[in-house]
Design a protein around this motif. Structure first.
Motif, mmCIF file in Angstrom:
data_model
loop_
_atom_site.group_PDB
_atom_site.id
_atom_site.type_symbol
_atom_site.label_atom_id
_atom_site.label_comp_id
_atom_site.label_asym_id
_atom_site.label_seq_id
_atom_site.Cartn_x
_atom_site.Cartn_y
_atom_site.Cartn_z
ATOM 1 N N ILE A 247 28.172 45.159 42.628
ATOM 2 C CA ILE A 247 28.596 46.554 42.523
ATOM 3 C C ILE A 247 28.895 46.969 41.091
ATOM 4 C CG2 ILE A 247 30.351 48.206 43.291
ATOM 5 C CD1 ILE A 247 30.721 46.325 45.761
ATOM 6 N N ILE A 248 29.476 46.074 40.307
ATOM 7 C CA ILE A 248 29.967 46.411 38.978
ATOM 8 C C ILE A 248 28.913 47.010 38.056
ATOM 9 C CG2 ILE A 248 30.726 45.284 36.828
ATOM 10 C CD1 ILE A 248 32.784 43.810 38.407
ATOM 11 N N PRO A 249 27.669 46.505 38.031
ATOM 12 C CA PRO A 249 26.691 47.112 37.121
ATOM 13 C C PRO A 249 26.451 48.601 37.327
ATOM 14 C CG PRO A 249 25.905 44.989 37.892
ATOM 15 C CD PRO A 249 27.140 45.314 38.696
ATOM 16 N N HIS A 250 26.915 49.161 38.430
ATOM 17 C CA HIS A 250 26.684 50.575 38.726
ATOM 18 C C HIS A 250 27.938 51.431 38.494
ATOM 19 C CE1 HIS A 250 22.910 49.280 40.516
ATOM 20 N NE2 HIS A 250 23.590 48.398 41.228
ATOM 21 N N MET A 251 28.997 50.852 37.924
ATOM 22 C CA MET A 251 30.230 51.592 37.675
ATOM 23 C C MET A 251 30.143 52.366 36.360
ATOM 24 S SD MET A 251 32.190 50.943 40.318
ATOM 25 C CE MET A 251 30.649 51.157 41.225
ATOM 26 N N THR A 252 31.189 53.143 36.069
ATOM 27 C CA THR A 252 31.209 53.955 34.850
ATOM 28 C C THR A 252 32.012 53.265 33.753
ATOM 29 O OG1 THR A 252 33.067 55.196 35.817
ATOM 30 C CG2 THR A 252 30.857 56.139 36.045
ATOM 31 N N GLN A 253 33.291 53.602 33.568
ATOM 32 C CA GLN A 253 34.074 52.991 32.503
ATOM 33 C C GLN A 253 35.564 53.217 32.739
ATOM 34 O OE1 GLN A 253 34.251 54.428 28.228
ATOM 35 N NE2 GLN A 253 32.902 52.656 27.959
ATOM 36 N N THR A 254 36.377 52.239 32.330
ATOM 37 C CA THR A 254 37.821 52.382 32.342
ATOM 38 C C THR A 254 38.364 52.004 30.974
ATOM 39 O OG1 THR A 254 39.908 51.578 33.278
ATOM 40 C CG2 THR A 254 38.051 50.051 33.326
ATOM 41 N N ILE A 255 39.188 52.861 30.422
ATOM 42 C CA ILE A 255 39.777 52.586 29.103
ATOM 43 C C ILE A 255 41.144 51.937 29.228
ATOM 44 C CG2 ILE A 255 38.506 54.455 27.989
ATOM 45 C CD1 ILE A 255 41.064 56.131 28.167
ATOM 46 N N SER B 227 30.985 46.454 28.704
ATOM 47 C CA SER B 227 30.712 47.878 28.510
ATOM 48 C C SER B 227 31.689 48.748 29.306
ATOM 49 C CB SER B 227 29.274 48.184 28.936
ATOM 50 O OG SER B 227 28.999 49.560 28.849
ATOM 51 N N LEU B 228 32.041 48.284 30.518
ATOM 52 C CA LEU B 228 32.948 49.039 31.379
ATOM 53 C C LEU B 228 34.364 49.087 30.823
ATOM 54 C CD1 LEU B 228 31.956 47.813 34.956
ATOM 55 C CD2 LEU B 228 31.823 50.164 34.134
ATOM 56 N N CYS B 229 34.770 48.015 30.130
ATOM 57 C CA CYS B 229 36.169 47.871 29.709
ATOM 58 C C CYS B 229 36.246 47.717 28.196
ATOM 59 C CB CYS B 229 36.799 46.663 30.390
ATOM 60 S SG CYS B 229 36.579 46.615 32.184
ATOM 61 N N PRO B 230 36.117 48.794 27.436
ATOM 62 C CA PRO B 230 36.093 48.685 25.973
ATOM 63 C C PRO B 230 37.405 48.219 25.361
ATOM 64 C CG PRO B 230 36.203 50.993 26.664
ATOM 65 C CD PRO B 230 35.950 50.192 27.904
ATOM 66 N N ASN B 231 38.518 48.361 26.098
ATOM 67 C CA ASN B 231 39.813 47.940 25.571
ATOM 68 C C ASN B 231 40.288 46.612 26.162
ATOM 69 O OD1 ASN B 231 40.150 50.221 23.881
ATOM 70 N ND2 ASN B 231 40.759 51.445 25.647
ATOM 71 N N LEU B 232 39.366 45.876 26.744
ATOM 72 C CA LEU B 232 39.711 44.589 27.329
ATOM 73 C C LEU B 232 40.233 43.644 26.255
ATOM 74 C CD1 LEU B 232 39.496 43.635 30.268
ATOM 75 C CD2 LEU B 232 37.369 42.468 29.647
ATOM 76 N N PHE C 57 37.342 50.996 38.134
ATOM 77 C CA PHE C 57 36.612 51.119 36.873
ATOM 78 C C PHE C 57 36.339 52.568 36.477
ATOM 79 C CE2 PHE C 57 35.658 46.768 38.207
ATOM 80 C CZ PHE C 57 35.967 46.090 37.042
ATOM 81 N N SER C 58 37.110 53.479 37.032
ATOM 82 C CA SER C 58 37.015 54.877 36.590
ATOM 83 C C SER C 58 38.411 55.486 36.475
ATOM 84 C CB SER C 58 36.148 55.688 37.564
ATOM 85 O OG SER C 58 36.699 55.669 38.868
ATOM 86 N N ASN C 59 39.409 54.638 36.199
ATOM 87 C CA ASN C 59 40.784 55.080 35.959
ATOM 88 C C ASN C 59 41.427 55.732 37.176
ATOM 89 O OD1 ASN C 59 40.585 54.314 33.125
ATOM 90 N ND2 ASN C 59 39.298 56.135 32.887
ATOM 91 N N TYR D 207 28.426 40.151 33.144
ATOM 92 C CA TYR D 207 29.239 39.990 31.934
ATOM 93 C C TYR D 207 28.975 41.132 30.952
ATOM 94 C CZ TYR D 207 30.858 37.780 27.571
ATOM 95 O OH TYR D 207 31.478 37.498 26.374
ATOM 96 N N LYS D 208 27.717 41.448 30.773
ATOM 97 C CA LYS D 208 27.343 42.566 29.897
ATOM 98 C C LYS D 208 27.949 43.869 30.403
ATOM 99 C CE LYS D 208 23.297 45.177 28.285
ATOM 100 N NZ LYS D 208 21.810 45.258 28.291
ATOM 101 N N SER D 209 27.877 44.087 31.717
ATOM 102 C CA SER D 209 28.416 45.316 32.304
ATOM 103 C C SER D 209 29.929 45.397 32.139
ATOM 104 C CB SER D 209 28.043 45.395 33.784
ATOM 105 O OG SER D 209 26.642 45.417 33.966
ATOM 106 N N LEU D 210 30.612 44.270 32.315
ATOM 107 C CA LEU D 210 32.069 44.251 32.198
ATOM 108 C C LEU D 210 32.524 44.631 30.792
ATOM 109 C CD1 LEU D 210 33.006 41.042 34.212
ATOM 110 C CD2 LEU D 210 33.442 43.407 34.859
#
Length: 321
Positions: free
Chosen positions: A158-166, A186-191, A138-140, A181-184
């Motif tokens: 663990i996922i709620p504490h990750m950053t982001q992957t585009i 936010s983490l994956c804006p291009n999902l 989740f950080s490319n 679900y909310k974290s996912l």
């Protein structure tokens, strides 16, 4: 008839390539590699070789070194301990029951061409490498990763504490709750595609920022005593306004089948939230219905079609067990 090849080697390359697609890479190389120069070049030119390993014999290391640079898809079980660095062309990796050693290699290796990753349930619980692996995903950390299936349940913590992957466009999870679900989202804006199981049926609210790129969602849940109410499903659907395909898998263990005759099948939610929905497929597994009423089933199917009113393609798939 005289033009029909009498030997396998006489077949044209196009036909041989078609035949080779049905072989596992290990069997393919054992059968045809070093047979002649033509077959060597042909095997080395194949782009989608798949290798499945349920066990690994270290005495065959030289043999594996011949084929590993050409492997596109690698599927491994827990009994396999092999160096990922040998797989220079790996695009798809499936760890059926990953060990600590396998997960450590994922954390430490770049795997520059990896596009799809599947992580099954850990063979040994409480591996220290799961948090580092999630951070990498989740950080490319995998530069080409586009699709990921994460079935290990501890990822939920663990996922709620990750950053982001585009990069990720396809994500499949096991059980998740509303916060995850909310974290996912936010983490994956291009999902583009998301699949998951609803962990619980607690009627909780959670403010979730709309995700505008998600087009296909697969939600699974189990029904005990009653089916999932609209108030819970609404939390998951209200933040994905551009959804085009919605697929539901419901496993019914002890719900009275007659309740489905008045069930809304989430039709009011799809009408409220989905302007672009093109298809809804509802898979309903009902256990303990060996002696079911045919008329009741027909009324259920008619009611399903009626509530969705041809606003999109809708299909009810009944599985009576």
């Amino acid at each position: 008839m005289s033009n029909i090849p009498s030997r396998f080697e006489c077949l044209p390359n196009e036909l041989l390539i078609f035949i080779f697609q049905h072989f596992d890479a290990r069997d393919l190389f054992r059968a045809f590699y070093n047979l002649n120069i033509r077959f060597n070049h042909l095997l080395q030119s194949l782009h989608y070789l798949s290798l499945t390993l349920f066990k690994y014999n270290s005495n065959e290391i030289d043999y594996y070194n011949e084929l590993t640079p050409y492997i596109y898809t690698l599927i491994m079980d827990y009994a396999v301990n092999i160096d990922f660095n040998h797989f220079l062309n790996i695009h798809r990796l499936v760890l059926l029951s990953p060990t600590s050693s396998q997960l450590k290699q994922l954390v430490c290796n770049t795997l520059p061409y990896l596009e799809h990753l599947t992580i099954g349930y850990e063979h040994f619980l409480f591996c220290d490498h799961i948090p580092d692996l999630c951070e990498k995903i989740f950080s490319n950390g995998f530069p080409c990763l586009k699709s990921c299936s994460l079935l290990e349940p501890r990822i939920l913590e663990i996922i709620p504490h990750m950053t982001q992957t585009i990069q990720l466009s396809i994500l499949k999870m096991d059980n998740i709750d509303l916060l995850t679900y909310k974290s996912l989202l936010s983490l994956c804006p291009n999902l583009y595609i998301l699949q998951f199981n609803i962990l619980d049926d607690l009627d909780e609210s959670c403010a979730i920022k709309p995700h505008l790129n998600l087009k296909r969602m697969i939600i699974k849940f189990q029904s005990h005593m009653k089916t999932l109410p609209d108030s819970i499903m609404n939390q998951y659907l209200s933040c994905v306004p551009n959804l085009e395909q919605f697929i539901v898998y419901e496993i019914n263990f002890d719900v009275n089948i007659k309740e489905y005759l008045t069930f809304n099948w989430f039709a009011s939610l799809t009408k409220k939230h989905f302007v672009f929905l093109r298809r809804l497929t509802y898979h309903l597994y009902i256990y303990g219905t060996k002696n079911y009423d045919t008329n009741l089933i027909n009324h259920m199917k008619t009611h399903f079609k009626h509530v969705h009113k041809n606003r999109y393609l809708s299909q009810l798939v009944l599985n009576l067990v």
